[in-house]
Design an enzyme around this catalytic site. Structure first.
Site, short mmCIF file in Angstrom:
data_model
loop_
_atom_site.label_atom_id
_atom_site.label_comp_id
_atom_site.label_asym_id
_atom_site.label_seq_id
_atom_site.Cartn_x
_atom_site.Cartn_y
_atom_site.Cartn_z
N ASP A 150 77.19 -16.96 17.27
CA ASP A 150 76.53 -15.94 16.30
C ASP A 150 75.62 -15.15 17.02
O ASP A 150 74.44 -15.71 17.48
CB ASP A 150 75.88 -16.77 15.20
CG ASP A 150 75.43 -15.76 14.21
OD1 ASP A 150 75.44 -14.54 14.27
OD2 ASP A 150 75.06 -16.41 13.03
N ASP A 168 77.04 -7.05 15.71
CA ASP A 168 77.08 -8.56 15.34
C ASP A 168 78.25 -9.16 15.38
O ASP A 168 79.35 -8.57 14.94
CB ASP A 168 76.66 -8.38 13.76
CG ASP A 168 76.45 -9.69 13.23
OD1 ASP A 168 75.93 -10.82 13.98
OD2 ASP A 168 76.87 -9.90 12.09
#
Length: 474
Positions: A152, A354
């Site tokens: 992440d 992201d």
């Protein structure tokens, strides 16, 4: 076949690749419909290899989440439509959680405010198990216990589920037991490491307690510890990790999360001088038997990449912002003001890259003209009803391949990234329905999601403040 026909075929194949340029780029390419649909049905067994050393680097395999499906939920293994809808539901929650972590509370466009030593690993996708999209497999503890971890780029904490597990979700590997690790050491309440954790506290007046809430209802709570992590042949000691005894949410299948954000507590931040703040990844394309990679260290920085400055938002230090100045369709720049993508001095707006968000989100004032330009250049394709968060879809059943306009990102300073067709026109079922894989954000924040990043080598040079695209494809 005539010489002219051969040259045309070669040109068409070339246009299906990624074009990164500063001046010119192709205005159309071919999408292989049959091949893409076949990919939605193809699932090969997940191999046990954790590293890929063929390039002389410690490179971890990045695996797309689809490959971890069968042990957890075999009912969705070959149902692409069900997997897609579950993915979109998670994606909506992911975007909402990112917005909550940003300053302010507004949701309008423009000045919107928000709340909300080289080594590596192959990247595995975690799409449909309730966790993140991509996974790596690393060793935790001494001796190392192999665990699948969600990567992440928007989070800073590294954590795993731990015994005794008072509340745990299902994961693919046995839950890590710190009692069986010779290198596990709890972090004391008075430690400077504990001071760097938000929402920290004290367990029994002795060990540092951590809590991370992800905004979508997911959370992990437990004790902060120093532990040894093993990346292939590389052993890294004294990494601060969360040992989660109470965990809930969208992480089913993975043992925990490997935070790669820009903050000091992420793995990248903790490694510091060992890697020079540098890492690179290739996100594997969906529906293929290949695996991507995640590699750390300055030696991973490729020669020949197109480099774009990284921007920092002091109010959201975990996020990697890039300067986007515009969008293009079919070789023509769409008339959108650059201010739509600007990161303001107050920390509003901007464009975040992201790995945890699937679909690229754009403010409505950018998305609407962008989508309309794409529709204008695809009038030859039969339309289909909207699906989930996508309002622009096509019925491509019966087509072998279709010609589509190129889609490009214009970055500040001149570089242009032109995407492969499969990164912006994606199948949403097994029947030939494809959708334009962008969506309005409902806010002033833009997010470049992992669908648009797939198959492109992406490198972060945190020490010098750049992100690179290419020159290689995955």
């Amino acid at each position: 076949m005539s010489l002219v026909a051969i040259l045309v075929t070669i040109l068409q194949l070339a246009l299906c690749s990624i074009a990164i340029a500063t001046n010119s780029f192709p205005d159309f390419q071919l999408l292989n419909v049959n091949e893409t649909l076949t990919g939605t049905k193809m699932f090969m067994p997940l191999g046990l290899s954790e590293t890929d050393d063929h390039r002389g680097k410690w490179s971890l395999k990045l695996v797309h989440r689809d490959k971890l499906l069968s042990p957890i939920d075999s009912s969705t293994l070959h149902n692409h439509g069900r997997r897609f809808h579950a993915r979109m539901q998670r994606d909506v929650k992911r975007v909402a959680s990112l917005l909550r972590r940003l300053p302010g509370k507004g949701t309008h466009d423009g000045d919107a405010a928000y709340q909300v030593n080289d080594f590596g690993s192959d990247v595995v996708s975690g799409m449909d198990q309730g966790s993140g999209e991509y996974f790596v497999r690393i060793g935790v503890g001494s001796p190392p216990r192999s665990q699948y971890m969600v990567i992440d780029s928007g989070s800073d904490i590294v954590w795993v589920q731990c015994q005794p597990c008072n509340q745990c979700y299902r994961q693919s590997d046995p839950v890590f037991d710190p009692a069986n690790s010779a290198s596990f050491s709890g972090v004391s309440c008075g430690s400077s490491v504990c001071d760097r954790i938000d929402n920290s506290g004290c367990n029994a007046g002795r060990y540092c307690r951590y809590e991370v809430m992800y905004g979508d209802g997911s959370y992990t709570k437990g004790t902060l510890a120093l532990e040894t992590l093993t990346f292939g042949r590389t052993v890294v000691k004294n990494v601060a990790i969360g040992c989660g005894h109470v965990n809930r949410g969208m992480f089913i299948g993975a043992a925990g999360l490997l935070g790669l954000g820009g903050g000091s507590m992420s793995l990248v931040g903790q490694l510091g001088g060992q890697t020079g703040g540098a890492f690179s990844y290739c996100l594997v394309s969906r529906g293929t038997d290949a695996s991507g990679s995640l590699v750390f260290g300055r030696g991973t920085m490729p020669v020949g990449a197109t480099w774009v400055p990284l921007l920092r938002n002091p109010r959201a230090p975990s996020f990697y912002y890039v300067g986007l100045s515009g969008l293009g369709v079919g070789g023509v720049r769409v008339p959108i003001s650059e201010d739509v993508f600007r990161l303001t001095e107050l920390g509003y707006g901007g464009v975040v890259m992201d790995t945890g968000t699937a679909v690229t989100r754009l403010p409505s004032s950018a998305y609407n003209p962008f989508r309309d330009a794409f529709i204008t250049q695809t009038t030859n394709l039969p339309r289909a009803s909207k699906v989930s968060i996508f309002d622009t879809c096509y019925n491509l059943s019966g087509f072998v391949s279709v010609r589509v306009p190129t889609v490009s990102f214009y970055f500040s300073g001149g570089p242009v990234l032109t995407l492969p067709a499969r990164n912006f026109l994606i199948p949403v079922d097994n029947m030939g329905t494809f959708c334009f894989a962008f969506a309005p954000s409902g806010s002033g924040l833009s997010i470049i999601g992992n669908i648009q990043q797939e198959g492109i080598q992406i490198s972060f040079d945190g020490a010098n403040g750049f992100v690179g695209f290419g020159p290689n494809v995955c």
